[in-house]
Design an enzyme around this catalytic site. Structure first.
Site, mmCIF file in Angstrom:
data_model
loop_
_atom_site.group_PDB
_atom_site.id
_atom_site.type_symbol
_atom_site.label_atom_id
_atom_site.label_comp_id
_atom_site.label_asym_id
_atom_site.label_seq_id
_atom_site.Cartn_x
_atom_site.Cartn_y
_atom_site.Cartn_z
ATOM 1 N N SER A 145 0.853 -1.182 0.000
ATOM 2 C CA SER A 145 0.000 0.000 0.000
ATOM 3 C C SER A 145 0.889 1.231 0.000
ATOM 4 O O SER A 145 2.020 1.201 0.500
ATOM 5 C CB SER A 145 -0.897 0.021 1.249
ATOM 6 O OG SER A 145 -1.542 1.280 1.409
ATOM 7 N N TYR A 158 -1.221 -0.579 10.292
ATOM 8 C CA TYR A 158 -1.442 -0.969 8.897
ATOM 9 C C TYR A 158 -0.250 -0.558 8.044
ATOM 10 O O TYR A 158 0.301 -1.352 7.272
ATOM 11 C CB TYR A 158 -2.720 -0.301 8.385
ATOM 12 C CG TYR A 158 -3.030 -0.557 6.931
ATOM 13 C CD1 TYR A 158 -3.620 -1.744 6.522
ATOM 14 C CD2 TYR A 158 -2.766 0.416 5.956
ATOM 15 C CE1 TYR A 158 -3.913 -1.977 5.194
ATOM 16 C CE2 TYR A 158 -3.066 0.195 4.633
ATOM 17 C CZ TYR A 158 -3.636 -0.996 4.247
ATOM 18 O OH TYR A 158 -3.923 -1.216 2.923
#
Length: 264
Positions: A145, A158
């Site tokens: 990501s 995350y």
């Protein structure tokens, strides 16, 4: 080594996190393009609906329900599914996100995200690498990501897991290239799904799901190490990473806490 992208005739594709969101959209596109896709997710009903939606396509969808945190189950399932066919492509997409601002920075939340995003992806790699190394052929796409490029408020854990996956790919790529395995790091930005609709912070250059899946598929057909989309956001994020903290932290402070993303 001059690595070439794999094609449907080279063997099966395996996609984790195929039940929802970007993983589902990519699975549909690959089956439509003629791939036989082993589609994995935890929710059986999602895979059954996916099989119904792709029933008339050129390729074939094989539901393969899995929890990527169960390493032994992954090995057994792949051994059974790949008895007569090589694994040509593995898209390790499964992962999750829970907002971790200071109010939710708790051991149980951190453990869940690390077990799923980082260790779960490693479980999949452990199952895939021996097959592809013995074949001296194959392609692996690990979904990270852009949150792994630099720290963003509410994405502390995350982002940490995704940064770890990016670093892992950077380290493994030179060795795997020598053995004929094409490893790619996939770093999406914001993609519109029902879960991102819940986000309460700004999402610059938000992509529609179909456009993101097309960009993903084009990246798989390339020889690039990194697949990023949208490119404009990637450029901005990488430039921010190069700025002094006095400037970059002022910008990232604009990402307000809140929201939940899930690509698996």
């Amino acid at each position: 080594m001059n690595l070439k992208p794999v094609k449907p005739e080279d063997g099966f594709a395996w996609i984790t996190g195929a039940g929802k969101g970007l993983g589902r959209a990519l699975t549909v596109r690959l089956v439509e393009a003629g791939w036989t896709v082993l589609a994995s997710a935890r929710t059986v009903s999602d895979l059954e609906a996916l099989a119904d939606d792709t029933r008339t396509f050129a390729g074939k969808l094989v539901p393969l329900p899995l929890d990527i945190t169960n390493a032994a189950a992954i090995q057994v399932a792949l051994d059974e599914a790949l008895r007569d066919q090589p694994l040509a492509l593995a898209v390790l997409n499964a992962g999750t996100h829970v907002a971790t601002d200071l109010s939710n920075f708790k051991p149980e939340t951190v453990k869940m995200l690390v077990d799923t995003n980082l260790l779960g992806t490693l479980n999949c790699l452990y199952a895939v690498l021996p097959r592809m190394r013995s074949q001296r052929r194959g392609q692996i796409a690990v979904v990270g990501s852009m949150a792994g490029f630099l720290g963003l408020p509410s994405a502390s854990v995350y982002g940490m897991t995704k940064a770890g996956l990016i670093n892992l790919c950077e380290a493994l790529q030179p060795e795997l290239a020598v053995e004929g395995v094409h490893l790619q790091a996939v770093n999406p930005g914001f993609v519109r799904t029902p879960l991102t609709d819940k986000n309460t912070f700004p999402m610059p250059f938000l992509m529609e799901l179909d456009a993101a899946a097309r960009a993903f598929e084009r990246g798989l057909a390339s020889r690039r190490f990194e697949i990023v989309f949208p490119m404009r956001l990637a450029v901005i994020m990488k430039l921010l990473r190069c700025l002094p903290y006095a400037l970059s932290l002022r910008v990232t402070a604009q990402f307000l806490p809140g929201g939940t993303r899930d690509n698996g």
